[in-house]
Design a protein around this motif. Structure first.
Motif, short mmCIF file in Angstrom:
data_model
loop_
_atom_site.label_atom_id
_atom_site.label_comp_id
_atom_site.label_asym_id
_atom_site.label_seq_id
_atom_site.Cartn_x
_atom_site.Cartn_y
_atom_site.Cartn_z
N UNK A 190 0.84 -1.20 0.00
CA UNK A 190 0.00 0.00 0.00
C UNK A 190 0.88 1.26 0.00
N UNK A 191 0.42 2.30 -0.64
CA UNK A 191 1.18 3.55 -0.71
C UNK A 191 1.56 4.01 0.69
N UNK A 192 2.84 4.31 0.87
CA UNK A 192 3.34 4.83 2.14
C UNK A 192 3.61 3.79 3.20
N UNK A 193 3.26 2.54 2.96
CA UNK A 193 3.48 1.50 3.98
C UNK A 193 4.95 1.14 4.03
N UNK A 194 5.49 1.11 5.25
CA UNK A 194 6.86 0.65 5.43
C UNK A 194 7.01 0.04 6.80
N UNK A 195 8.04 -0.76 6.95
CA UNK A 195 8.30 -1.40 8.24
C UNK A 195 7.20 -2.36 8.64
N UNK A 196 6.71 -2.22 9.88
CA UNK A 196 5.69 -3.12 10.41
C UNK A 196 4.39 -3.04 9.62
N UNK A 197 4.04 -1.84 9.15
CA UNK A 197 2.82 -1.70 8.35
C UNK A 197 2.94 -2.48 7.04
N UNK A 198 4.11 -2.42 6.43
CA UNK A 198 4.34 -3.17 5.20
C UNK A 198 4.32 -4.67 5.47
N UNK A 199 4.96 -5.09 6.55
CA UNK A 199 4.99 -6.52 6.90
C UNK A 199 3.57 -7.04 7.11
N UNK A 200 2.72 -6.24 7.76
CA UNK A 200 1.34 -6.65 8.02
C UNK A 200 0.53 -6.71 6.73
N UNK A 201 0.93 -5.97 5.71
CA UNK A 201 0.18 -5.92 4.45
C UNK A 201 0.59 -7.02 3.47
N UNK A 202 1.65 -7.76 3.77
CA UNK A 202 2.10 -8.82 2.86
C UNK A 202 1.05 -9.91 2.78
N UNK A 203 0.91 -10.47 1.59
CA UNK A 203 -0.10 -11.51 1.42
C UNK A 203 0.57 -12.85 1.11
N UNK A 204 -0.13 -13.89 1.49
CA UNK A 204 0.34 -15.26 1.23
C UNK A 204 -0.18 -15.70 -0.14
N UNK A 205 0.59 -16.60 -0.78
CA UNK A 205 0.14 -17.11 -2.08
C UNK A 205 -0.92 -18.20 -1.87
N UNK A 206 -1.40 -18.77 -2.95
CA UNK A 206 -2.49 -19.75 -2.86
C UNK A 206 -2.10 -20.99 -2.06
N UNK A 207 -0.81 -21.27 -1.95
CA UNK A 207 -0.34 -22.40 -1.16
C UNK A 207 -0.08 -22.03 0.30
N UNK A 208 -0.32 -20.77 0.64
CA UNK A 208 -0.11 -20.32 2.01
C UNK A 208 1.29 -19.81 2.30
N UNK A 209 2.17 -19.79 1.29
CA UNK A 209 3.55 -19.34 1.50
C UNK A 209 3.60 -17.81 1.56
N UNK A 210 4.48 -17.32 2.39
CA UNK A 210 4.68 -15.87 2.51
C UNK A 210 6.02 -15.51 1.87
N UNK A 211 5.99 -15.28 0.57
CA UNK A 211 7.19 -14.88 -0.16
C UNK A 211 7.32 -13.36 -0.08
N UNK A 212 8.31 -12.90 0.66
CA UNK A 212 8.51 -11.47 0.84
C UNK A 212 9.12 -10.87 -0.43
N UNK A 213 10.10 -11.55 -1.01
CA UNK A 213 10.68 -11.07 -2.26
C UNK A 213 12.11 -11.51 -2.46
N UNK A 214 12.71 -10.92 -3.49
CA UNK A 214 14.08 -11.26 -3.90
C UNK A 214 14.98 -10.04 -3.79
N UNK A 215 16.18 -10.28 -3.31
CA UNK A 215 17.22 -9.25 -3.23
C UNK A 215 18.32 -9.70 -4.19
N UNK A 216 18.65 -8.85 -5.16
CA UNK A 216 19.70 -9.17 -6.13
C UNK A 216 20.89 -8.27 -5.88
N UNK A 217 22.07 -8.87 -5.79
CA UNK A 217 23.31 -8.13 -5.55
C UNK A 217 24.27 -8.38 -6.70
N UNK A 218 24.87 -7.31 -7.20
CA UNK A 218 25.93 -7.44 -8.19
C UNK A 218 27.24 -7.69 -7.46
N UNK A 219 27.80 -8.87 -7.64
CA UNK A 219 29.05 -9.22 -6.97
C UNK A 219 30.17 -8.28 -7.38
#
Length: 155
Positions: free
Chosen positions: A69-98
């Motif tokens: 949601x617009x402006x959501x960060x930290x705990x508010x963002x964590x609370x807004x995360x949704x689970x997929x149809x299998x119930x998994x909570x995928x927060x996301x991917x972090x990509x680093x250039x070595x």
């Protein structure tokens, strides 16, 4: 939290794993939350940066997570995360250039593992809505990222 590592890490990633956990810990993520930390080459990072941010150059870290949601960060963002149809909570991917991480570590005069840990923590914060596109946001993220690395290192 489960943290998967993909690609070829340029160094030992124990500090990076701990830094991601420390960065996210204060915001109440569910214990079964999943985050991926991936290492990519400069060509892939440049392609992704151009495609998703409109910047045709490489960068040190990119994050791809759920739409928040617009402006959501930290705990508010964590609370807004949704689970997929299998119930998994995928927060996301972090990509680093070595390669960029190695250049930055050398320029800053600290170990590569420390730079990778900071970038991983920084990317994790982006997954919870933190942004660094303003001076205040940059300072906030810098402080949170540095604190996460210090706690991860036991200092």
């Amino acid at each position: 939290m489960r943290l998967a590592v993909r690609g070829e890490p340029p160094c030992d990633v124990r500090l990076a794993r701990a830094a991601v956990r420390e960065a996210l810990k204060p915001f109440g993520l569910a214990a079964d939350a999943r985050v991926a930390l991936a290492f990519v080459d400069d060509a892939e990072m440049r392609r992704l940066n151009a495609r998703h941010r409109g910047k045709d150059r490489t960068t040190d870290v990119l994050s791809f997570g759920q739409r928040l949601p617009a402006g959501a960060k930290g705990a508010d963002a964590a609370a807004a995360l949704s689970r997929d149809v299998d119930g998994a909570l995928d927060v996301g991917d972090i990509l680093v250039s070595a390669k960029v991480a190695a250049r930055q570590a050398k320029r800053r005069g600290h170990p590569l593992a420390r730079e990778v840990a900071f970038l991983a923590a920084h990317g994790a914060l982006h997954l919870l809505g933190f942004e660094d596109d303003t001076r205040a946001g940059y300072r906030e993220m810098l402080g949170l990222g540095e604190d996460a690395v210090r706690r991860a290192a036991g200092h």
